[in-house]
Design a protein around this motif. Structure first.
Motif, mmCIF file in Angstrom:
data_model
loop_
_atom_site.group_PDB
_atom_site.id
_atom_site.type_symbol
_atom_site.label_atom_id
_atom_site.label_comp_id
_atom_site.label_asym_id
_atom_site.label_seq_id
_atom_site.Cartn_x
_atom_site.Cartn_y
_atom_site.Cartn_z
ATOM 1 N N ALA A 194 0.814 -1.212 0.000
ATOM 2 C CA ALA A 194 0.000 0.000 0.000
ATOM 3 C C ALA A 194 0.855 1.273 0.000
ATOM 4 C CB ALA A 194 -0.924 0.001 1.219
ATOM 5 N N ASP A 195 2.143 1.140 0.360
ATOM 6 C CA ASP A 195 3.031 2.318 0.327
ATOM 7 C C ASP A 195 3.336 2.769 -1.099
ATOM 8 O OD1 ASP A 195 3.206 1.731 3.008
ATOM 9 O OD2 ASP A 195 5.167 0.743 2.840
ATOM 10 N N VAL A 196 3.163 1.858 -2.045
ATOM 11 C CA VAL A 196 3.545 2.183 -3.429
ATOM 12 C C VAL A 196 2.399 2.924 -4.105
ATOM 13 C CG1 VAL A 196 4.300 1.255 -5.646
ATOM 14 C CG2 VAL A 196 4.955 0.097 -3.527
ATOM 15 N N ARG A 197 2.700 4.118 -4.598
ATOM 16 C CA ARG A 197 1.668 4.922 -5.261
ATOM 17 C C ARG A 197 1.657 4.607 -6.754
ATOM 18 N NH1 ARG A 197 -0.372 9.689 -2.125
ATOM 19 N NH2 ARG A 197 0.164 8.947 -0.044
ATOM 20 N N GLY A 198 0.463 4.629 -7.325
ATOM 21 C CA GLY A 198 0.359 4.366 -8.756
ATOM 22 C C GLY A 198 0.908 2.984 -9.066
ATOM 23 N N GLN A 199 1.588 2.850 -10.201
ATOM 24 C CA GLN A 199 2.270 1.599 -10.589
ATOM 25 C C GLN A 199 1.334 0.397 -10.595
ATOM 26 O OE1 GLN A 199 4.574 2.348 -11.994
ATOM 27 N NE2 GLN A 199 6.226 3.408 -10.958
ATOM 28 N N ALA A 200 0.119 0.609 -11.112
ATOM 29 C CA ALA A 200 -0.847 -0.486 -11.136
ATOM 30 C C ALA A 200 -0.293 -1.686 -11.909
ATOM 31 C CB ALA A 200 -2.156 -0.009 -11.746
ATOM 32 N N PRO A 221 13.035 3.731 -15.470
ATOM 33 C CA PRO A 221 14.035 4.721 -15.056
ATOM 34 C C PRO A 221 14.295 4.676 -13.553
ATOM 35 C CG PRO A 221 11.929 5.782 -15.445
ATOM 36 C CD PRO A 221 11.766 4.350 -15.861
ATOM 37 N N PRO A 222 15.426 5.244 -13.127
ATOM 38 C CA PRO A 222 15.714 5.310 -11.687
ATOM 39 C C PRO A 222 14.621 6.093 -10.966
ATOM 40 C CG PRO A 222 17.618 6.055 -12.974
ATOM 41 C CD PRO A 222 16.488 5.875 -13.927
ATOM 42 N N GLY A 223 14.306 5.698 -9.776
ATOM 43 C CA GLY A 223 13.334 6.439 -8.975
ATOM 44 C C GLY A 223 11.891 6.068 -9.261
ATOM 45 N N ALA A 224 11.667 5.068 -10.132
ATOM 46 C CA ALA A 224 10.289 4.708 -10.463
ATOM 47 C C ALA A 224 9.662 3.842 -9.369
ATOM 48 C CB ALA A 224 10.255 3.980 -11.799
ATOM 49 N N GLY A 225 10.481 3.315 -8.498
ATOM 50 C CA GLY A 225 9.938 2.483 -7.432
ATOM 51 C C GLY A 225 10.186 1.001 -7.631
ATOM 52 N N LYS A 226 11.139 0.643 -8.503
ATOM 53 C CA LYS A 226 11.388 -0.779 -8.785
ATOM 54 C C LYS A 226 11.890 -1.499 -7.536
ATOM 55 C CE LYS A 226 14.385 0.085 -12.067
ATOM 56 N NZ LYS A 226 14.410 1.567 -12.033
ATOM 57 N N THR A 227 12.858 -0.885 -6.864
ATOM 58 C CA THR A 227 13.394 -1.511 -5.659
ATOM 59 C C THR A 227 12.308 -1.629 -4.594
ATOM 60 O OG1 THR A 227 15.550 -0.583 -6.166
ATOM 61 C CG2 THR A 227 15.202 -1.336 -3.914
ATOM 62 N N MET A 228 11.534 -0.542 -4.488
ATOM 63 C CA MET A 228 10.457 -0.498 -3.511
ATOM 64 C C MET A 228 9.465 -1.659 -3.722
ATOM 65 S SD MET A 228 8.192 2.907 -3.041
ATOM 66 C CE MET A 228 7.154 3.052 -1.600
ATOM 67 N N ILE A 229 9.110 -1.883 -4.981
ATOM 68 C CA ILE A 229 8.135 -2.939 -5.293
ATOM 69 C C ILE A 229 8.747 -4.321 -5.021
ATOM 70 C CG2 ILE A 229 6.844 -4.009 -7.185
ATOM 71 C CD1 ILE A 229 6.586 -1.079 -8.326
ATOM 72 N N ALA A 388 8.225 6.351 -14.105
ATOM 73 C CA ALA A 388 8.255 7.117 -12.858
ATOM 74 C C ALA A 388 6.879 7.718 -12.604
ATOM 75 C CB ALA A 388 9.306 8.213 -12.942
ATOM 76 N N VAL A 389 6.484 7.692 -11.337
ATOM 77 C CA VAL A 389 5.196 8.281 -10.965
ATOM 78 C C VAL A 389 5.399 9.785 -10.817
ATOM 79 C CG1 VAL A 389 3.485 8.385 -9.112
ATOM 80 C CG2 VAL A 389 4.414 6.188 -9.824
ATOM 81 N N PRO A 390 4.519 10.608 -11.426
ATOM 82 C CA PRO A 390 4.690 12.063 -11.314
ATOM 83 C C PRO A 390 4.729 12.508 -9.849
ATOM 84 C CG PRO A 390 2.926 11.509 -12.854
ATOM 85 C CD PRO A 390 3.360 10.230 -12.223
ATOM 86 N N GLU A 393 1.644 12.922 -7.715
ATOM 87 C CA GLU A 393 0.990 11.705 -7.225
ATOM 88 C C GLU A 393 1.711 11.140 -6.011
ATOM 89 O OE1 GLU A 393 -0.154 8.505 -9.804
ATOM 90 O OE2 GLU A 393 -0.383 9.907 -11.479
ATOM 91 N N LEU A 394 3.024 11.312 -5.976
ATOM 92 C CA LEU A 394 3.790 10.775 -4.858
ATOM 93 C C LEU A 394 3.449 11.497 -3.560
ATOM 94 C CD1 LEU A 394 7.414 10.090 -6.139
ATOM 95 C CD2 LEU A 394 5.550 8.499 -5.760
ATOM 96 N N VAL A 395 3.196 12.801 -3.637
ATOM 97 C CA VAL A 395 2.920 13.544 -2.407
ATOM 98 C C VAL A 395 1.428 13.651 -2.126
ATOM 99 C CG1 VAL A 395 5.056 14.862 -2.436
ATOM 100 C CG2 VAL A 395 3.062 15.753 -3.637
HETATM 101 N N1 ADP Z 1 5.445 4.558 -6.874
HETATM 102 C C1 ADP Z 1 5.996 5.073 -5.781
HETATM 103 N N2 ADP Z 1 5.247 5.242 -4.666
HETATM 104 C C2 ADP Z 1 5.798 5.761 -3.550
HETATM 105 N N3 ADP Z 1 7.089 6.144 -3.458
HETATM 106 C C3 ADP Z 1 7.882 5.996 -4.529
HETATM 107 C C4 ADP Z 1 7.375 5.460 -5.742
HETATM 108 N N4 ADP Z 1 8.382 5.437 -6.643
HETATM 109 C C5 ADP Z 1 9.467 5.913 -6.017
HETATM 110 N N5 ADP Z 1 9.170 6.277 -4.756
HETATM 111 C C6 ADP Z 1 10.096 6.865 -3.794
HETATM 112 O O1 ADP Z 1 11.340 6.989 -4.429
HETATM 113 C C7 ADP Z 1 12.346 6.213 -3.757
HETATM 114 C C8 ADP Z 1 13.225 5.519 -4.763
HETATM 115 O O2 ADP Z 1 12.523 4.490 -5.369
HETATM 116 P P1 ADP Z 1 13.233 3.140 -5.808
HETATM 117 O O3 ADP Z 1 12.318 2.041 -5.495
HETATM 118 O O4 ADP Z 1 14.595 3.064 -5.262
HETATM 119 O O5 ADP Z 1 13.301 3.373 -7.379
HETATM 120 P P2 ADP Z 1 14.114 2.530 -8.441
HETATM 121 O O6 ADP Z 1 14.530 1.264 -7.808
HETATM 122 O O7 ADP Z 1 13.154 2.330 -9.568
HETATM 123 O O8 ADP Z 1 15.269 3.383 -8.855
HETATM 124 C C9 ADP Z 1 11.585 5.260 -2.888
HETATM 125 O O9 ADP Z 1 12.276 4.951 -1.718
HETATM 126 C C10 ADP Z 1 10.318 5.999 -2.572
HETATM 127 O O10 ADP Z 1 10.489 6.852 -1.474
#
Ligand code: ADP
Ligand code: MG
Length: 507
Positions: A194-200, A221-229, A388-390, A393-395
């Motif tokens: 539930a912490d992950v926004r968007g990225q359906a 791309p970096p920062g899209a949330g891949k690691t998070m997911i 990447a989620v705009p 949407e993240l905030v």
């Molecule tokens: N979809 C998302 N929902 C919530 N937070 C996100 C999302 N995507 C990125 N973030 C934020 O950005 C940070 C970096 O994401 P990360 O998973 O490391 O991206 P990636 O592995 O794709 O480079 C996360 O720790 C989180 O705080």
């Protein structure tokens, strides 16, 4: 006098019985160890001597010969101290030998005679039970873990003095409580989906991966949330069964990374891309488990997949195909369990910018993508693109549907149950583990479905392996929807998770 004491060595994660024979006879005082001991065992000679003397016991001024048998088993680590010390005590008549015949022991000694915890206590307990010992004597810190094994009496021993008391019948340890979790105790909390926004799309892909045990590649791309997911995958997998938890705990105990309790969660391992092939799959002169083994029954996450050494990634071939790693050393073959879901992540291209601003040449792109071929990518059933989620949407505070890991896990478990029933007797437990032949027999296609698949092939060439991947994923999608029969829409969705779809986008 001659004495024999049983203990266990680790071969991979497998316990191997070792007999410590101690011969004491008159002659110049010597203390000789034979039977392929490594340096730790030679050092154990010094610890044994000091521990005996500091415990008020006698170190015999005789000719002592200690043999660790069988000689061909490689013995490593300090866990033989205790058996050697007790062997010396028995050979010199300081403790009765008859009581020892039904016991196995493992433990490291401090110079003061206290017992220190060792690796692989659970493995030793399993080995001791299999070998028919009635009792296992281990350091206090190891006892709750060893006591997870039923059918053998595990005693927690604080010191060599206490052990001598026990063998003389002057002292009895408290019964050991096994290190299982209280059923009322909440599971350790992992990060929630539930912490992950968007990225359906990516959440859907990870749910399918969990439901069918499929390997997954996320491209974006970096920062899209891949690691998070990826980090949220263990939390949506079914909790490990008791048997699986025992397997996980054995691996972690042997590697010295366990917490001495039965594993409640599946492991998540995320090695850095500079890791060697040996680090990833295990090996070395004294073979150690690799990351794929430490991830057994859980998740191995390979972030920045193209940055990993080719040899390291290619070494995953055997574990991915067989769920285990075999390492041959001389005459012996060690086996490590290695059944994990692999999740990999990478950028779309080396510059990692969005397609419309990409600065990569065709050559750079081709080189990057070539690194994504080979045995690992052949075994990746699902490829999903993540954008990447705009920032808004993240905030943003509200979101229409925030599905929690609990909800997804329930769906995953229902889908897994269907697979267990259908695959009963086939040797595999989930769709992701089916080989090509099993896939084709388990996922029959009628004419309409065949046409649909051919239409999909018409758009994009589909190799034999690609064909099987689509069938496996489609089967899992149908399982998630509690359907026995595939629908055309299942095939369509499965066809969308292919690497060649990405190739076309990237080209
Ligand atoms: N979809 C998302 N929902 C919530 N937070 C996100 C999302 N995507 C990125 N973030 C934020 O950005 C940070 C970096 O994401 P990360 O998973 O490391 O991206 P990636 O592995 O794709 O480079 C996360 O720790 C989180 O705080
Ligand atoms: Mg990342």
């Amino acid at each position: 006098m001659l004495a024999a004491v049983a203990t266990f060595a680790l071969e991979g994660v497998r316990p191997q019985e070792v007999t410590v024979e101690v011969d004491e006879r008159r002659g110049l005082p010597t203390f000789t160890l034979v039977g392929l001991p490594d340096r730790a065992i030679r050092e154990s000679r010094e610890r044994v001597r000091a521990a005996l003397l500091n415990s008020g016991l006698d170190f015999p001024q005789k000719r002592l010969t200690v043999n660790l048998a069988p000689a061909h088993v490689r013995k490593a680590g300090p866990s033989f101290d205790l058996a050697i010390a007790v062997g010396v005590l028995a050979a010199s008549g300081q403790v009765p030998a008859d009581e020892l015949a039904e016991c196995a022991l493992a433990g490291e000694l401090s110079l003061s005679g206290e017992l220190r915890p060792v690796r692989g206590a659970l493995n030793a307990a399993l080995g001791a039970r299999r070998a028919g010992y009635r009792r296992l004597l281990v350091p206090e810190a190891n006892a709750p873990e060893a006591a997870l094994v039923e059918g053998i009496d595990v005693s927690a021993i604080p010191s060599l003095t206490r052990l001598a008391d026990l063998l003389h019948g002057r002292w009895q340890p408290e019964p050991t409580e096994p290190a299982v979790r209280d059923p009322d105790e909440p599971l350790p909390e992992g990060p929630d989906l539930a912490d992950v926004r968007g990225q359906a799309d990516a959440k859907r892909a990870i749910e399918i991966a969990a439901a069918g045990g499929h390997n997954l590649l996320m491209v974006g791309p970096p920062g899209a949330g891949k690691t998070m997911i990826a980090r949220r995958l263990p939390g949506i997998l079914p909790p490990p069964s008791f048997e699986e938890a025992l397997e996980i705990t054995q691996v972690h105990s042997a590697a010295g990374i366990g917490d001495g309790r039965l594993a409640a969660m599946r492991p998540f391992r995320a090695p850095h891309h500079t890791i060697s092939a040996q680090g990833l799959v295990g090996g070395g002169t004294r073979p150690l488990a690799g990351e794929i083994t430490l991830a057994h029954r859980g998740v191995l996450f390979l972030d920045e997949l193209p940055e990993f050494a080719r040899a390291a990634v290619d070494a995953l071939r055997q574990p991915l195909e067989e769920g285990r790693v075999e390492i041959t050393r001389g005459q012996r073959t060690l086996e490590f369990p290695a059944n994990a879901i692999v999740v990999a992540a990478c950028n779309r291209c080396p510059c990692a910018r969005p397609p419309d601003r990409c600065a990569c040449t065709a050559l750079e792109l081709a080189r990057y993508q070539r690194r994504l071929s080979g045995p690992l990518v052949d075994r990746i059933d699902l490829v999903c693109q993540v954008e990447a989620v705009p920032a808004v949407e993240l905030v943003g505070r509200t979101e229409a549907s925030r599905v929690t890991s609990d909800v997804v896990r329930a769906r995953v478990m229902a889908a897994r149950k269907r697979q267990l029933v259908r695959l009963a007797g086939s040797g595999v437990l989930c769709n992701g583990d089916m080989d090509g032949r099993l896939t084709r027999s388990q996922v029959p296609l009628d004419d309409a479905l065949t046409d649909r698949l051919l239409a999909g092939r018409g758009r994009l060439p589909l190799s034999g392996r690609g064909h099987d991947r689509v069938l496996r994923v489609a089967r899992t999608i149908a399982d998630l929807n509690s359907r026995d029969r595939l629908l055309e829409s299942d095939l369509d969705e499965a066809l969308s998770y292919r690497l060649d779809t990405w190739d076309r986008v990237a080209a």
